[in-house]
Design a protein around this motif. Sequence first.
Motif, PDB file in Angstrom:
ATOM      1  N   PHE A  79     -44.578  37.261 107.620  1.00 21.50           N
ATOM      2  CA  PHE A  79     -45.494  36.120 107.384  1.00 21.50           C
ATOM      3  C   PHE A  79     -46.536  36.646 106.710  1.00 21.50           C
ATOM      4  CE2 PHE A  79     -46.565  31.722 109.116  1.00 21.50           C
ATOM      5  CZ  PHE A  79     -46.572  31.078 107.981  1.00 21.50           C
ATOM      6  N   PRO A  99     -50.511  34.820 109.255  1.00 24.75           N
ATOM      7  CA  PRO A  99     -51.764  35.581 109.953  1.00 24.75           C
ATOM      8  C   PRO A  99     -52.180  36.816 109.191  1.00 24.75           C
ATOM      9  CG  PRO A  99     -50.592  34.679 111.625  1.00 24.75           C
ATOM     10  CD  PRO A  99     -49.797  34.329 110.399  1.00 24.75           C
TER      11      PRO A  99
ATOM     12  N   ASP B 121     -57.252  36.197 119.975  1.00 21.26           N
ATOM     13  CA  ASP B 121     -56.032  36.631 119.212  1.00 21.26           C
ATOM     14  C   ASP B 121     -55.142  35.456 118.570  1.00 21.26           C
ATOM     15  OD1 ASP B 121     -56.487  39.173 119.164  1.00 21.26           O
ATOM     16  OD2 ASP B 121     -55.451  39.557 121.094  1.00 21.26           O
ATOM     17  N   LEU B 123     -53.719  33.147 115.695  1.00 22.52           N
ATOM     18  CA  LEU B 123     -52.991  33.081 114.320  1.00 22.52           C
ATOM     19  C   LEU B 123     -53.398  32.284 113.397  1.00 22.52           C
ATOM     20  CD1 LEU B 123     -49.233  33.519 115.721  1.00 22.52           C
ATOM     21  CD2 LEU B 123     -51.165  35.338 115.856  1.00 22.52           C
ATOM     22  N   ARG B 276     -42.219  30.162 112.227  1.00 30.19           N
ATOM     23  CA  ARG B 276     -42.784  31.855 111.588  1.00 30.19           C
ATOM     24  C   ARG B 276     -43.738  32.199 112.412  1.00 30.19           C
ATOM     25  NH1 ARG B 276     -40.441  33.325 107.149  1.00 30.19           N
ATOM     26  NH2 ARG B 276     -39.482  31.980 105.893  1.00 30.19           N
ATOM     27  N   LEU B 277     -44.458  31.282 112.938  1.00 26.58           N
ATOM     28  CA  LEU B 277     -45.845  31.839 113.954  1.00 26.58           C
ATOM     29  C   LEU B 277     -45.437  32.113 115.258  1.00 26.58           C
ATOM     30  CD1 LEU B 277     -48.256  28.909 113.038  1.00 26.58           C
ATOM     31  CD2 LEU B 277     -48.561  31.199 112.648  1.00 26.58           C
ATOM     32  N   TYR B 280     -43.695  35.594 114.752  1.00 29.22           N
ATOM     33  CA  TYR B 280     -44.938  36.548 114.564  1.00 29.22           C
ATOM     34  C   TYR B 280     -45.608  36.865 115.855  1.00 29.22           C
ATOM     35  CZ  TYR B 280     -49.198  38.756 112.775  1.00 29.22           C
ATOM     36  OH  TYR B 280     -50.143  39.475 112.441  1.00 29.22           O
ATOM     37  N   ASN B 281     -45.399  36.179 116.712  1.00 26.35           N
ATOM     38  CA  ASN B 281     -46.015  36.074 118.031  1.00 26.35           C
ATOM     39  C   ASN B 281     -44.987  36.856 119.018  1.00 26.35           C
ATOM     40  OD1 ASN B 281     -48.760  35.978 119.284  1.00 26.35           O
ATOM     41  ND2 ASN B 281     -47.885  34.917 120.671  1.00 26.35           N
ATOM     42  N   THR B 282     -43.888  37.295 118.328  1.00 27.39           N
ATOM     43  CA  THR B 282     -42.870  37.806 119.293  1.00 27.39           C
ATOM     44  C   THR B 282     -42.353  36.956 120.314  1.00 27.39           C
ATOM     45  OG1 THR B 282     -44.415  39.215 120.402  1.00 27.39           O
ATOM     46  CG2 THR B 282     -43.539  40.364 118.507  1.00 27.39           C
ATOM     47  N   GLN B 284     -43.812  35.076 122.326  1.00 32.32           N
ATOM     48  CA  GLN B 284     -44.536  34.713 123.506  1.00 32.32           C
ATOM     49  C   GLN B 284     -45.636  33.520 123.417  1.00 32.32           C
ATOM     50  OE1 GLN B 284     -46.356  38.748 123.162  1.00 32.32           O
ATOM     51  NE2 GLN B 284     -45.684  39.195 125.040  1.00 32.32           N
TER      52      GLN B 284
END
Lengths: 704, 704
Positions: A79, A99, B121, B123, B276-277, B280-282, B284
């Motif tokens: 992304f 990000p 942290d 995004l 996607r976010l 991206y945050n695997t 979590q």
Amino acid sequence: MATQETSAQKLEAVKNAMIKQGDVVKALKAAKTAKEQVQPEVDKLLALKEQFKQLSLLDDGAGSKFDRASLESLLLKRFFYAPSFEIYGGIAGLYDYGPPGCALQNNILSLWRQHFILEEDMLEVECTNLTPEAVLKTSGHVERFADYMVKDTVTGDIFRADHLVKQVLGQRIEDDKKVQSGNAPKPAKGQAKLEPLAAETRSEYELILETLDNYVGDELRKLIRRLDIRAPSTNNEVTDPVLFNLMFETQIGPTGQFKGYLRPETAQGHFLNFKRLYDYNTGQVPFASASVGKSFRNEISPRQGLLRVREFTMAEIEHYVDPNGKKHSRFNEVRDLVVPLYSADAQQAAAGPTRMSIGDAVEKGIINNETLGYFVARIYLFLTRIGIDPARLRLRQHMSNEMAHYACDCWDAEIESSYGWIECVGCADRSAFDLTAHTKKTGEKLVVREALPEPLIEDKWTLEVNKKTFGPAFKKDAKAVQGFLDSMKIDEAWDEVKLQELKEQLAAGSGKTSITGTDGKTYELTDNLVTIEKKTIKSFIREYIPSVIEPSFGIGRILYQLLEHAYYRREGDDEARHVLRFPACVAPIKTLVVPISHSGDFNPFIKQIVTGLRRSNIANKVDDSGSSIGKRYARNDELGTPFAVTVDFQTVQDRTVTLRERDSTKQIREKIPVILDIVKDLVEEKTTWKEVEARFPAFVSQEV
Amino acid sequence: MATQETSAQKLEAVKNAMIKQGDVVKALKAAKTAKEQVQPEVDKLLALKEQFKQLSLLDDGAGSKFDRASLESLLLKRFFYAPSFEIYGGIAGLYDYGPPGCALQNNILSLWRQHFILEEDMLEVECTNLTPEAVLKTSGHVERFADYMVKDTVTGDIFRADHLVKQVLGQRIEDDKKVQSGNAPKPAKGQAKLEPLAAETRSEYELILETLDNYVGDELRKLIRRLDIRAPSTNNEVTDPVLFNLMFETQIGPTGQFKGYLRPETAQGHFLNFKRLYDYNTGQVPFASASVGKSFRNEISPRQGLLRVREFTMAEIEHYVDPNGKKHSRFNEVRDLVVPLYSADAQQAAAGPTRMSIGDAVEKGIINNETLGYFVARIYLFLTRIGIDPARLRLRQHMSNEMAHYACDCWDAEIESSYGWIECVGCADRSAFDLTAHTKKTGEKLVVREALPEPLIEDKWTLEVNKKTFGPAFKKDAKAVQGFLDSMKIDEAWDEVKLQELKEQLAAGSGKTSITGTDGKTYELTDNLVTIEKKTIKSFIREYIPSVIEPSFGIGRILYQLLEHAYYRREGDDEARHVLRFPACVAPIKTLVVPISHSGDFNPFIKQIVTGLRRSNIANKVDDSGSSIGKRYARNDELGTPFAVTVDFQTVQDRTVTLRERDSTKQIREKIPVILDIVKDLVEEKTTWKEVEARFPAFVSQEV
């Protein structure tokens, strides 16, 4: 001295050196030379091999090793950016930054502000995207900011006319190549066999493709008809080309009667605020304004990912300078910088770019003036600082036929990628064009006023109204006649040509002439009402509209080219790994923090590290997912994270952690505070990884 | 415990203390007490006097000492911001930021990124301003993002309906006050004398003004007619109110058939990228996305400077959280923070805000949940950090009637200025509204998937197609019938209510019923074709649409309120000086560098200082204009520059320079490297000016 060297040539040279060095090593080994003597030669060979590997990855010529599809899939997966409104089917030419893309862009912009605004005390402005029509009429955008489009006469599909011509002729040349080499594919059912082109036809096509920019209006229409250009997928005819304005139009306010546009460039906002900026700078010239913001272009056919989009971030500088003295006070700082210049003359002569110092280029008149040269150099330094490969960066001068009519010189910073050489920064001398146009339109003088060292004495034609006779002669119409007289002024000074014409008309009419008042009515002006004569005028102030030197950065384009330059593949134990080798200054995340497993014992150390990094404003990311440590490193290589700090069971014993560097994949191991200091120095570019490796012993990770 | 204290009450208290202390000093002096004993009391008095002066400048109640016109003239003169397109006559609701405004905004945003994004942290995303209609239909903006407007039936002038009612009734009440107190002005020629309002009419007006938001549609029309609301300057009747959509409309692409809008908020871009976010945050949760960008609202009547504009910068956070567990892992860090909370209950009871700890507020259910409480606290900390006066900051809960229908709780950070209490940050629990709407519309599941600790066993209604009979029964129409069946699913799960209805219909029709296929035709469905029954289903995954907590910042509003809070006037030797007391972290320029005169001897020192400051990334400005040193200090007080380094003739002798602080106007004198270190520590908030004054002797400037 031209030193044009293609990637292919470079690659060839390194390959030859590698083979030679291989022979050296083989010979030494065959002679059973002592290991200590062979090793240095082996090291040389390894270095050459590495260089060869990098170059082949970069090579983008025929038989390219650069795999764009694989980079693009990485960018989407991690992304960096993605098509906007994807779940609604997407819209061509609009992209959202995720990000890492966002952080990368923020870092580029922050360095840009440091490198230009802070370094040179530029005056930053932020102007609105919404712009009323009147402003863009003056700037010429309403009339001229347009591309030609044609429609498929049956399906209604729309094409940008020049792109279509390029595509069709390009295809014809490609087909011809195949036919000539006997590799023509069999024609599809119902289609004619491909025929070879006549030699003169093919050269005509090639010439047209090179000079396509010259075809406008009826010339373009004739070209399309003569060459029978059709829509490629349907083979239908296309309509005559019509101009399509590239600005997004909207209505401002609730009346529906106030037309506005989204700005196509940020520059106009600077110009409209010139007076306030000039005052803010306490009347000192030269000075520059700068702005970072969005611009919008309603492209007919968006393409090439981030390279041709409908909404994009620009960073623009407008540097205001005396047209009679374009010296630059800091020119000495860049005088000796050697850059690859691709002058208009070199292009004309079909030669390549030449490496030359900025000082020489200005001295020889290749770059028009010191200020332009200064900015060309500063642009080069900026781009290389953020990680653009200097070997794929050149400064190309506009040819006289592609230069805007107001510009006296223009240089583009072009960056090479798999899409070819792409203009990413323009650096134009816009002269006084825009400030003059807005001054004329609004009557607001966008000028510099300078006390003259000694008064200037000039003979000038002037007009004076005879107050005794003028009022009584015209009574309530006096204002309309006065308006006519005022219309003969430019910037409050008389237009001498017009005054002389009026004087001649009066003489020709025996002291009488008809004029049209501002009310549209006709009046008789007689020579007893006005006095037109030449007078000696003494001025103490020099008033001038400054010239503007404009470095203009397409941030999205730079960002994409940087991604290509940063990308390489590393063969891993199991599969190829993708890496983005960003310099730390632009890397989205500077440091990865990883606990080797899910043990709660690691938490205090993770917290200590993260707090320490935050205190130094170092962007970091903890990856405590269940993946293997190797996977987590790989994931962050893909994000271009240069450093990783790993907490493992030894940490719990002795408070040491490992520090890994992305490109070498080497590690060291030290106490946490030492590692934090090293990371800070690395990120702030106060040390290099090479230096760190020299100072601390290598650590061979157990990679649990 | 409510501790509501108005500015007026505070002012009164300080005044009384001041008078008392004055008496103490007088008494001591009268008794001829030793100077060393009197001095501490004098200092106390001076401190009270200063406090009083500050408070009176801040006071914005009746008889306000705050002079908005003078602040506004300062902001324009120093080009913090100015109307856009001013030389073309300007456009309401559009403003350009000049250098200090731009730097102030950049600094606020950079601290915002530090305080929120880096610290947590988050995004960051950057989505496009251009937004296709479909997206904004789903979000409800096409239908509901509108205000009522009316037109003057004669002149066509346009008013926002609620603003007009407010203005007209407000004027009637004002007039009544004057009449009642016998201060009514004489009526203008041809106008009727002002008559007093009946007591019940006046209270009705007051009630309407308080509940104006409740009048919509026909209610609003009736109100305007019943109260005979007319255009104020013409006294003409106005048209019936009609809804005016506040989004700017445009066309995307060249076809003219693709409608788009400029986004009215950045939030939708986050939601569309949720998947996607989340990846991206695997996977979590909780996590947050954040975005800084422009939003656009085509206000009917822009007003109040930067407070109600047509184009503005927003900073928005969308925090995604399990609706069943809105705990926050860092809640402990803010639990004890005491903030002024103005709950819905307190507003209902016409009580004032209450100072209360965030922990208490969540525990007592005043703030709905920990996550919301956490963000309310973080918002408070951010605003006070950048210089918002905590005494004029409160957190107000939305009343149930002003809350959006999807929100379960909402708190605004309101900042007080000369315009009253203004909402500058909203912090709403948007629940799962938007993600649900986009999921339904696009079929793209914007959900969280969580492995269940143990499988979930549920009895559910299901439908199964009898493959053997279904195909043969409908043949080529099978797809249309299958489509009908699929329409009974929500997010791929059967709508149990609909299934039961269908089963009942089949039973009622003796195993037969008519249905409408997706092709619009009618088909007969029989119970041998489908089986509808209750089954026990075991799931291992919990799938849910997360709730969204949304802190949303209006950056322009915050910036303006900060300017009011930072502004004060200092009585100088000759004239009042204007000062903006920004904290160093947001000040546009951190350090002024001034040579005391035009001597060339100063240049090397100026260069040394500027280079040193740049190396530490400290924004600085050299003012070597011809103005007196006092004028140059004053000019930079107006810009809010906290520190000034002055090079004078003594510098040439001993390499010392002076360092002046803006608010105390006190100076110290040290060697250049020492001063550079002090400035760095001050700007980075590692020391305070008080500490610096304690460490170094004061220097009394000669002010040449």
